[in-house]
Design an enzyme around this catalytic site. Structure first.
Site, short mmCIF file in Angstrom:
data_model
loop_
_atom_site.label_atom_id
_atom_site.label_comp_id
_atom_site.label_asym_id
_atom_site.label_seq_id
_atom_site.Cartn_x
_atom_site.Cartn_y
_atom_site.Cartn_z
N THR A 1 0.85 -1.18 0.00
CA THR A 1 0.00 0.00 0.00
C THR A 1 0.89 1.24 0.00
O THR A 1 2.12 1.14 -0.06
CB THR A 1 -0.92 0.05 1.24
OG1 THR A 1 -0.13 0.33 2.40
CG2 THR A 1 -1.67 -1.26 1.43
N ARG A 2 0.27 2.42 0.11
CA ARG A 2 1.03 3.67 0.16
C ARG A 2 1.42 4.03 1.60
O ARG A 2 1.91 5.13 1.86
CB ARG A 2 0.21 4.80 -0.48
CG ARG A 2 1.05 5.95 -1.03
CD ARG A 2 0.25 6.87 -1.93
NE ARG A 2 -0.95 7.37 -1.30
CZ ARG A 2 -1.01 8.46 -0.52
NH1 ARG A 2 0.09 9.15 -0.29
NH2 ARG A 2 -2.14 8.83 0.00
N LYS A 3 1.23 3.09 2.52
CA LYS A 3 1.64 3.31 3.91
C LYS A 3 3.13 2.99 4.04
O LYS A 3 3.52 1.94 4.53
CB LYS A 3 0.79 2.45 4.86
CG LYS A 3 -0.67 2.89 4.90
CD LYS A 3 -1.48 2.05 5.87
CE LYS A 3 -2.93 2.51 5.88
NZ LYS A 3 -3.76 1.68 6.81
N THR A 4 3.91 3.93 3.55
CA THR A 4 5.36 3.76 3.51
C THR A 4 6.03 4.82 4.39
O THR A 4 5.36 5.73 4.89
CB THR A 4 5.88 3.88 2.08
OG1 THR A 4 5.42 5.12 1.52
CG2 THR A 4 5.37 2.74 1.21
N THR B 1 4.73 -3.15 4.52
CA THR B 1 5.66 -2.04 4.73
C THR B 1 5.53 -1.43 6.12
O THR B 1 6.14 -0.40 6.42
CB THR B 1 5.44 -0.93 3.68
OG1 THR B 1 4.05 -0.59 3.62
CG2 THR B 1 5.90 -1.39 2.30
#
Length: 310
Positions: free
Chosen positions: A147-150, A283
């Site tokens: 996901t964009r949870k970086t 992530t």
């Protein structure tokens, strides 16, 4: 590491390093090195510039990943890295996976920065590899995705590591795909208007995805012309029926399951009508892989040197 693609055990393995822009890579490692040594290199004064060789030891099991970033750190410091294990291999500890040669103060300048990157990249790739294996064993033909949870400033490494682990990166950033979440929809007024407005700017070349909390919402999104619906926080029991209903109505619609899924519950979401399962756990919350960089000394096996530098 070879610049060419390779074939291992009959399986084609592309060189994923070719996806990385050399200028971006150089800029990143320069910033990392400047952050770690913002002024005087006191330790470097102590050791000087004698040429030394250090060995990179992989001290816990996992998938080796992050080699291009490790290379770039030491390239910036005029050191040479030679890999004995290719990126993407699953390795048991304690294994010597590379050697680094250069001036000793340069080796020590890059040591912690390079190891921090490698341990995190390998941790993500290892987690991704386990998820991929679950899907393969189940015979599921969809895609596992991050996901964009970086981590801010570290996204390139994290997204790259997902690829090494054999899963999808999902969208890289806000410009990669238009994802309309609850806040977008509430602000726009409704799903149909939000999708319509997104199409004005996205055109034919950009996919539109809508986060949906019910089959009713997903149906509205599909009818409005979105490409992907995310069934958000659906229970494992609710996913099969919801995905089937949507696929029967909209055969070309991409159905994604997301929200609270982890390695333990993943198998429950691998329904034949689900195309993508995305997990933030890839992530966030992964275990790192342990590495050490040890300068070779005559008559000493570096695998027996367990002292860590901080």
């Amino acid at each position: 590491m070879s610049a060419a693609d390779s074939v291992l055990n009959g399986i084609y393995r592309p060189n994923l390093a070719h996806i990385l822009h050399p200028v971006t890579l150089q800029h990143m490692v320069r910033e990392w090195l400047k952050e770690d040594t913002p002024n005087f290199d006191y330790g470097g004064f102590v050791v000087g510039e004698k040429e030394e060789t250090a060995v990179l030891l992989m001290k816990s099991a996992g998938v080796l990943a992050g080699n291009p970033f490790f290379d770039a750190v030491f390239k910036e410091l005029d050191c040479k890295v030679t890999w004995s294990s290719p990126e993407g291999d699953y390795i048991e500890p304690v294994t010597r996976v590379a050697t680094v040669t250069g001036k000793v103060r340069q080796l020590l300048l890059g040591e912690r920065v390079a190891l921090n990157c490698l341990s995190r990249a390998s941790g993500i790739a290892s987690a991704a590899g386990r998820m991929r294996k679950i899907a393969e064993t189940a015979g599921w033909c969809g895609e596992i995705a991050g996901t964009r949870k970086t981590t801010p400033g570290f996204r390139l490494v994290e997204k790259y590591s997902l690829l090494v682990g054999g899963v999808s990166t999902h969208r890289y950033d806000l410009s990669s795909m238009i994802m309309l979440k609850d806040n977008h929809i509430w602000t726009a007024g409704n799903i149909t208007k939000a999708v319509s407005d997104a199409r004005v700017v996205g055109g034919f070349s950009t996919k539109v995805e809508v986060e949906c909390r019910s089959v009713k919402d997903a149906t509205e999104a599909a009818e409005a012309g979105c490409d992907v619906v995310m069934l958000d926080n659906f229970s494992p029991k609710a996913i099969p029926a919801a995905a089937k209903e949507l696929k029967e109505k909209f055969p070309n619609l991409i159905v994604e399951a997301s929200g609270g899924i982890n390695e333990t519950t993943l198998l429950s979401y691998l329904d034949k009508h689900v195309d993508v399962v995305s997990l933030s756990r890839l992530t966030q919350g992964y275990e790192t892989v342990d590495f050490s960089l040890k300068i070779l000394k005559d008559g000493v096996d570096p695998r027996n040197l367990q002292v860590e530098t901080t």
